[in-house]
Motif scaffolding. Structure first.
Motif, PDB file in Angstrom:
ATOM      1  N   ILE A 152     -16.876  -5.013  41.460  1.00  0.00           N
ATOM      2  CA  ILE A 152     -16.821  -5.844  41.283  1.00  0.00           C
ATOM      3  C   ILE A 152     -16.677  -7.585  42.426  1.00  0.00           C
ATOM      4  CG2 ILE A 152     -18.267  -7.277  39.477  1.00  0.00           C
ATOM      5  CD1 ILE A 152     -18.658  -4.382  38.200  1.00  0.00           C
ATOM      6  N   HIS A 153     -16.902  -8.414  42.586  1.00  0.00           N
ATOM      7  CA  HIS A 153     -16.085  -9.734  42.655  1.00  0.00           C
ATOM      8  C   HIS A 153     -17.452 -10.706  41.615  1.00  0.00           C
ATOM      9  CE1 HIS A 153     -13.717  -8.393  46.118  1.00  0.00           C
ATOM     10  NE2 HIS A 153     -15.036  -7.794  46.365  1.00  0.00           N
ATOM     11  N   ALA A 154     -16.365 -11.294  41.119  1.00  0.00           N
ATOM     12  CA  ALA A 154     -16.856 -12.722  39.795  1.00  0.00           C
ATOM     13  C   ALA A 154     -15.735 -13.854  40.057  1.00  0.00           C
ATOM     14  CB  ALA A 154     -17.328 -11.922  38.752  1.00  0.00           C
ATOM     15  N   VAL A 155     -16.616 -14.824  39.091  1.00  0.00           N
ATOM     16  CA  VAL A 155     -15.513 -15.585  39.225  1.00  0.00           C
ATOM     17  C   VAL A 155     -15.709 -15.855  37.214  1.00  0.00           C
ATOM     18  CG1 VAL A 155     -16.500 -16.677  41.331  1.00  0.00           C
ATOM     19  CG2 VAL A 155     -17.924 -17.142  39.161  1.00  0.00           C
ATOM     20  N   GLY A 156     -14.512 -16.611  37.165  1.00  0.00           N
ATOM     21  CA  GLY A 156     -14.526 -16.909  35.953  1.00  0.00           C
ATOM     22  C   GLY A 156     -13.343 -18.420  35.765  1.00  0.00           C
ATOM     23  N   THR A 157     -12.548 -18.134  34.780  1.00  0.00           N
ATOM     24  CA  THR A 157     -12.640 -19.813  33.731  1.00  0.00           C
ATOM     25  C   THR A 157     -10.579 -18.768  32.963  1.00  0.00           C
ATOM     26  OG1 THR A 157     -14.675 -20.745  33.815  1.00  0.00           O
ATOM     27  CG2 THR A 157     -12.485 -21.830  32.856  1.00  0.00           C
ATOM     28  N   ILE A 158      -9.285 -19.296  33.451  1.00  0.00           N
ATOM     29  CA  ILE A 158      -8.424 -18.911  33.245  1.00  0.00           C
ATOM     30  C   ILE A 158      -8.669 -19.968  31.520  1.00  0.00           C
ATOM     31  CG2 ILE A 158      -6.575 -18.893  32.907  1.00  0.00           C
ATOM     32  CD1 ILE A 158      -7.179 -16.688  34.615  1.00  0.00           C
ATOM     33  N   GLN A 159      -7.744 -18.992  30.371  1.00  0.00           N
ATOM     34  CA  GLN A 159      -8.392 -19.779  28.801  1.00  0.00           C
ATOM     35  C   GLN A 159      -7.185 -19.573  28.359  1.00  0.00           C
ATOM     36  OE1 GLN A 159     -11.729 -17.525  27.415  1.00  0.00           O
ATOM     37  NE2 GLN A 159     -12.892 -19.335  28.333  1.00  0.00           N
ATOM     38  N   SER A 160      -6.762 -20.660  27.636  1.00  0.00           N
ATOM     39  CA  SER A 160      -5.440 -19.898  26.403  1.00  0.00           C
ATOM     40  C   SER A 160      -6.067 -18.810  25.192  1.00  0.00           C
ATOM     41  CB  SER A 160      -4.986 -20.895  26.011  1.00  0.00           C
ATOM     42  OG  SER A 160      -5.889 -22.087  25.208  1.00  0.00           O
ATOM     43  N   PHE A 161      -5.062 -17.878  24.650  1.00  0.00           N
ATOM     44  CA  PHE A 161      -5.485 -17.064  23.222  1.00  0.00           C
ATOM     45  C   PHE A 161      -6.202 -18.962  22.717  1.00  0.00           C
ATOM     46  CE2 PHE A 161      -4.669 -12.800  25.596  1.00  0.00           C
ATOM     47  CZ  PHE A 161      -5.393 -12.376  24.630  1.00  0.00           C
ATOM     48  N   SER A 203      -8.733 -23.435  34.778  1.00  0.00           N
ATOM     49  CA  SER A 203      -8.889 -23.255  36.134  1.00  0.00           C
ATOM     50  C   SER A 203      -9.561 -22.196  36.534  1.00  0.00           C
ATOM     51  CB  SER A 203      -7.391 -23.173  36.428  1.00  0.00           C
ATOM     52  OG  SER A 203      -6.795 -21.740  36.494  1.00  0.00           O
ATOM     53  N   TYR A 204     -10.288 -22.333  37.514  1.00  0.00           N
ATOM     54  CA  TYR A 204     -11.264 -21.280  38.337  1.00  0.00           C
ATOM     55  C   TYR A 204     -10.098 -20.178  38.737  1.00  0.00           C
ATOM     56  CZ  TYR A 204     -14.499 -19.821  42.625  1.00  0.00           C
ATOM     57  OH  TYR A 204     -15.074 -19.451  43.181  1.00  0.00           O
ATOM     58  N   ALA A 205     -10.978 -19.124  37.752  1.00  0.00           N
ATOM     59  CA  ALA A 205     -10.172 -18.053  38.948  1.00  0.00           C
ATOM     60  C   ALA A 205     -11.110 -16.811  39.478  1.00  0.00           C
ATOM     61  CB  ALA A 205     -10.069 -17.276  37.464  1.00  0.00           C
ATOM     62  N   GLU A 206     -10.858 -16.228  40.590  1.00  0.00           N
ATOM     63  CA  GLU A 206     -11.771 -15.140  41.440  1.00  0.00           C
ATOM     64  C   GLU A 206     -10.879 -13.757  41.169  1.00  0.00           C
ATOM     65  OE1 GLU A 206     -11.120 -15.731  45.540  1.00  0.00           O
ATOM     66  OE2 GLU A 206     -12.390 -18.123  45.467  1.00  0.00           O
ATOM     67  N   ILE A 207     -12.341 -13.424  40.509  1.00  0.00           N
ATOM     68  CA  ILE A 207     -11.962 -11.659  40.159  1.00  0.00           C
ATOM     69  C   ILE A 207     -13.064 -10.725  41.021  1.00  0.00           C
ATOM     70  CG2 ILE A 207     -12.495 -10.732  37.575  1.00  0.00           C
ATOM     71  CD1 ILE A 207     -11.387 -13.272  37.367  1.00  0.00           C
ATOM     72  N   SER A 208     -11.489  -9.767  40.431  1.00  0.00           N
ATOM     73  CA  SER A 208     -12.124  -8.471  41.571  1.00  0.00           C
ATOM     74  C   SER A 208     -11.865  -6.868  40.177  1.00  0.00           C
ATOM     75  CB  SER A 208     -11.077  -8.327  43.027  1.00  0.00           C
ATOM     76  OG  SER A 208     -11.615  -9.055  43.610  1.00  0.00           O
ATOM     77  N   LEU A 209     -12.922  -6.582  40.324  1.00  0.00           N
ATOM     78  CA  LEU A 209     -12.889  -5.644  39.511  1.00  0.00           C
ATOM     79  C   LEU A 209     -13.407  -4.543  39.922  1.00  0.00           C
ATOM     80  CD1 LEU A 209     -12.242  -3.931  36.116  1.00  0.00           C
ATOM     81  CD2 LEU A 209     -14.800  -5.372  35.617  1.00  0.00           C
ATOM     82  N   MET A 210     -12.338  -2.985  39.698  1.00  0.00           N
ATOM     83  CA  MET A 210     -13.051  -1.722  40.321  1.00  0.00           C
ATOM     84  C   MET A 210     -13.143  -0.921  39.240  1.00  0.00           C
ATOM     85  SD  MET A 210     -10.680   1.150  43.086  1.00  0.00           S
ATOM     86  CE  MET A 210     -10.534  -0.318  44.983  1.00  0.00           C
ATOM     87  N   LEU A 211     -14.680  -0.309  39.823  1.00  0.00           N
ATOM     88  CA  LEU A 211     -15.427   0.432  39.046  1.00  0.00           C
ATOM     89  C   LEU A 211     -14.892   1.671  38.942  1.00  0.00           C
ATOM     90  CD1 LEU A 211     -18.909  -1.160  38.828  1.00  0.00           C
ATOM     91  CD2 LEU A 211     -16.711  -2.125  37.403  1.00  0.00           C
ATOM     92  N   ASP A 212     -14.759   2.689  38.378  1.00  0.00           N
ATOM     93  CA  ASP A 212     -14.352   4.084  38.109  1.00  0.00           C
ATOM     94  C   ASP A 212     -15.778   4.749  38.813  1.00  0.00           C
ATOM     95  OD1 ASP A 212     -13.049   5.943  38.270  1.00  0.00           O
ATOM     96  OD2 ASP A 212     -13.210   6.971  35.962  1.00  0.00           O
ATOM     97  N   ASP A 213     -15.952   4.986  39.318  1.00  0.00           N
ATOM     98  CA  ASP A 213     -17.374   5.391  40.394  1.00  0.00           C
ATOM     99  C   ASP A 213     -17.037   6.191  41.564  1.00  0.00           C
ATOM    100  OD1 ASP A 213     -17.353   3.120  41.393  1.00  0.00           O
ATOM    101  OD2 ASP A 213     -20.071   2.903  41.415  1.00  0.00           O
ATOM    102  N   LYS A 214     -15.816   6.638  42.131  1.00  0.00           N
ATOM    103  CA  LYS A 214     -15.236   6.928  43.464  1.00  0.00           C
ATOM    104  C   LYS A 214     -16.322   7.844  44.097  1.00  0.00           C
ATOM    105  CE  LYS A 214     -10.731   5.972  42.072  1.00  0.00           C
ATOM    106  NZ  LYS A 214      -9.509   6.873  42.079  1.00  0.00           N
ATOM    107  N   LYS A 215     -16.382   7.535  45.297  1.00  0.00           N
ATOM    108  CA  LYS A 215     -17.422   8.272  46.167  1.00  0.00           C
ATOM    109  C   LYS A 215     -17.188   8.369  47.409  1.00  0.00           C
ATOM    110  CE  LYS A 215     -20.229   4.088  46.183  1.00  0.00           C
ATOM    111  NZ  LYS A 215     -19.980   3.408  45.300  1.00  0.00           N
ATOM    112  N   PRO A 216     -17.274   8.854  48.853  1.00  0.00           N
ATOM    113  CA  PRO A 216     -16.569   8.787  49.693  1.00  0.00           C
ATOM    114  C   PRO A 216     -16.674   7.778  50.475  1.00  0.00           C
ATOM    115  CG  PRO A 216     -17.615  10.971  49.343  1.00  0.00           C
ATOM    116  CD  PRO A 216     -18.014   9.989  47.938  1.00  0.00           C
ATOM    117  N   ALA A 217     -16.363   7.031  51.498  1.00  0.00           N
ATOM    118  CA  ALA A 217     -16.535   5.830  52.366  1.00  0.00           C
ATOM    119  C   ALA A 217     -15.615   5.643  53.362  1.00  0.00           C
ATOM    120  CB  ALA A 217     -16.625   4.842  51.509  1.00  0.00           C
ATOM    121  N   LEU A 218     -16.281   5.076  54.191  1.00  0.00           N
ATOM    122  CA  LEU A 218     -15.099   5.329  55.403  1.00  0.00           C
ATOM    123  C   LEU A 218     -14.550   3.566  55.596  1.00  0.00           C
ATOM    124  CD1 LEU A 218     -14.808   7.117  58.537  1.00  0.00           C
ATOM    125  CD2 LEU A 218     -16.317   6.128  59.210  1.00  0.00           C
TER     126      LEU A 218
END
Length: 364
Positions: A60-69, A268-283
């Motif tokens: 999943i590709h998303a955009v987010g925002t960096i924040q302080s805790f 600041s603006y951030a680009e997010i990549s999240l790999m899900l646990d739904d593995k399937k065969p791919a070429l």
């Protein structure tokens, strides 16, 4: 006479035919010699790779925002005049540090007055209590003395709280932002004074579509890259909170992940990549093997030592590779580098091509 003429015509015709046939064979022999003398075609040196099927998960590709805790905007809690600014903009402060004071002298005087009145009412209450024990005064007089004592006791609490509000303190360890006031400025209740941020712990907040929400869990790793770093390496974050409620307008769920603060700036603006646990065969094939054109995407498949132009359909990109959904099968050999001189049907050979041979893909 006629027979003699016919005989001459026949002889001439036969001679012409013989000459034509001779000329044809002479030219054919000459061309054969030329072809024999030409060098054999040279194979184009390219890099090749075999396609293989790999189990991968959806990214999943998303955009987010960096924040302080932790981050707050310090505001004036009382109206008055700024009498002290004890820190500079950008300073690191400890919890409890008094940052700005709003004329606390008046409130301190009011507290001292209330403390003096408390001593008097306390003394009077104790005196009345003794008189009441000796049956000298009535219960009503004792109750009045006690009420005056308790009222003054409450005034001290109120005065102390007002005095505390006159001093704007750091609620936690952090870094002060830009201070918006100076000594002598008059402020109103709620006016912004300065920001206080925790910058040694950062988080990123982003949203994903609802169809993926059940596949995300706490502890999942995400890839984060920020525009503030240019081409710097991405950061790894860890999901720690998932909003159980979806946004009704976008049907997305908000997710928060903790990330190392190194090189990142809150807001600041951030680009997010999240790999899900739904593995399937791919070429998967290298992105360098794909040629983009107005008529679609294609690769050169190696068949019998020659390049064969093969149209393909692409899926998601994975770092330097891309998923092929149609056009190739596992085990196919394709040209992965050295494509600039390759054409359909060209003789190719495995080797190390020149570094400037890969084509520049055109985006369509």
């Amino acid at each position: 006479m006629n027979n003699s003429r016919k005989r001459r015509i026949l002889i001439v015709t036969v001679a012409i035919i013989i000459a034509a046939i001779g000329s044809y064979f002479i030219k054919a022999d000459y061309k054969a010699k030329q072809l024999a003398e030409q060098p054999a075609p040279t194979a184009i040196i390219v890099e090749m790779t075999k396609t293989k099927s790999t189990n991968i998960g959806t990214v999943i590709h998303a955009v987010g925002t960096i924040q302080s805790f932790s981050g707050v905007m310090l505001r004036a809690q009382i109206a008055g005049r700024i009498t002290a600014v004890n820190v500079r903009s950008g300073s690191h402060v400890k919890q409890g540090t008094i940052i700005i004071e709003i004329n606390p002298q008046v409130l301190a005087a009011q507290l001292a007055e209330a403390q003096a009145e408390l001593k008097l009412t306390e003394f009077e209450y104790q005196r009345q209590k003794k008189l009441y024990d000796r049956k000298v005064i009535s219960l009503e007089q004792l109750t009045t003395a006690k009420s005056n004592y308790l009222i003054n006791k409450a005034k001290i609490v109120s005065a102390q709280q007002s005095l505390d509000l006159a001093s704007t303190k750091a609620e936690f360890d952090g870094q002060i932002g830009l201070i918006n006031v100076e000594v002598g400025d008059g402020v109103d209740i709620g006016q912004e004074l300065a920001s206080l941020e925790v910058i040694d712990r950062l988080r990123v907040e982003f949203a994903i579509p609802q169809k993926y929400i059940k596949l995300v869990k706490k502890g999942d790793k995400i890839d984060i890259s920020s525009s503030t770093e240019g081409n710097s390496p991405s950061h790894i974050g860890t999901v720690y909170a998932i909003d159980p409620l979806l946004d009704e307008g976008t049907r997305t769920a908000s997710i928060r992940a903790e990330v190392s603060p190194k090189g990142l700036i809150p807001g600041s603006y951030a680009e997010i990549s999240l790999m899900l646990d739904d593995k399937k065969p791919a070429l998967l094939i290298p992105q360098t093997a794909v040629i983009h054109s107005l008529y679609g995407n294609y690769v050169y498949k190696v068949v019998g030592g020659k390049a064969k132009r093969t149209v393909i359909s692409l899926g998601e990109r994975q770092a330097n590779t891309v998923i092929v959904t149609k056009g190739l099968q596992a085990g196919d050999t394709i040209v992965s580098a050295g494509l600039r001189k390759v054409s359909d049907g060209a003789l190719i050979s495995m080797g190390q091509p020149e570094k400037n041979t890969p084509p520049q893909p055109s985006k369509t």
